[in-house]
Design a protein around this motif. Structure first.
Motif, PDB file in Angstrom:
ATOM      1  N   ALA A 112     -33.578  15.884  30.942  1.00 43.96           N
ATOM      2  CA  ALA A 112     -33.861  14.779  30.021  1.00 43.96           C
ATOM      3  C   ALA A 112     -33.198  13.488  30.480  1.00 43.96           C
ATOM      4  O   ALA A 112     -33.812  12.413  30.453  1.00 43.96           O
ATOM      5  N   VAL A 113     -31.960  13.575  30.922  1.00 48.59           N
ATOM      6  CA  VAL A 113     -31.202  12.382  31.312  1.00 48.59           C
ATOM      7  C   VAL A 113     -31.804  11.754  32.556  1.00 48.59           C
ATOM      8  O   VAL A 113     -31.900  10.538  32.660  1.00 48.59           O
ATOM      9  N   GLY A 114     -32.206  12.542  33.515  1.00 52.02           N
ATOM     10  CA  GLY A 114     -32.831  11.982  34.707  1.00 52.02           C
ATOM     11  C   GLY A 114     -32.110  12.361  35.977  1.00 52.02           C
ATOM     12  O   GLY A 114     -31.585  13.463  36.099  1.00 52.02           O
ATOM     13  N   ASP A 115     -32.030  11.429  36.887  1.00 54.28           N
ATOM     14  CA  ASP A 115     -31.546  11.683  38.237  1.00 54.28           C
ATOM     15  C   ASP A 115     -30.022  11.730  38.293  1.00 54.28           C
ATOM     16  O   ASP A 115     -29.381  10.895  38.927  1.00 54.28           O
ATOM     17  N   VAL A 116     -29.459  12.716  37.610  1.00 52.00           N
ATOM     18  CA  VAL A 116     -28.012  12.891  37.578  1.00 52.00           C
ATOM     19  C   VAL A 116     -27.679  14.233  38.226  1.00 52.00           C
ATOM     20  O   VAL A 116     -28.387  15.216  38.012  1.00 52.00           O
TER      21      VAL A 116
END
Length: 108
Positions: free
Chosen positions: A46-50
């Protein structure tokens, strides 16, 4: 209390807010946790490219600061869920405002 937050207390309340919520991915994690409880993998998607390492650090700091609750279930395989504490839930109007501001800024 983390040392960074303790040092910010000596400066001003805005610095305390920055110490707790500043940095990459923290507000994004809070934003998604405002919708519901998430498992680690769900939250990472959900947060992305982490990276997993960065998200782990972010969640540990938010947990240490009383924003996030980490619940471990004694199952095989182990299940860990992240949710917001009451203090974390109190960020809802701030996150909503920041999201609206960001959308307006992007349109400008």
């Amino acid at each position: 209390m983390r040392e960074q937050v303790r040092a910010a207390l000596a400066v001003c309340p805005v610095e305390v807010s920055i110490a707790v919520l500043g940095g990459a991915w923290k507000l994004s994690a809070v934003r998604y946790l405002l919708t519901r409880t998430h498992r680690f993998g769900e939250l990472q998607r959900a947060v992305g490219d982490v990276t997993p390492r960065t998200l782990t650090r972010v969640l540990r700091e938010l947990e240490a600061d009383g924003i996030v609750r980490r619940t471990v279930y004694a199952e095989v395989p182990p299940r860990v869920e992240y949710s917001l504490t009451d203090l974390g839930e109190s960020l809802r109007p701030i996150v909503t405002w920041l999201e609206s501001w960001g959308e307006a800024y992007a349109r400008a």
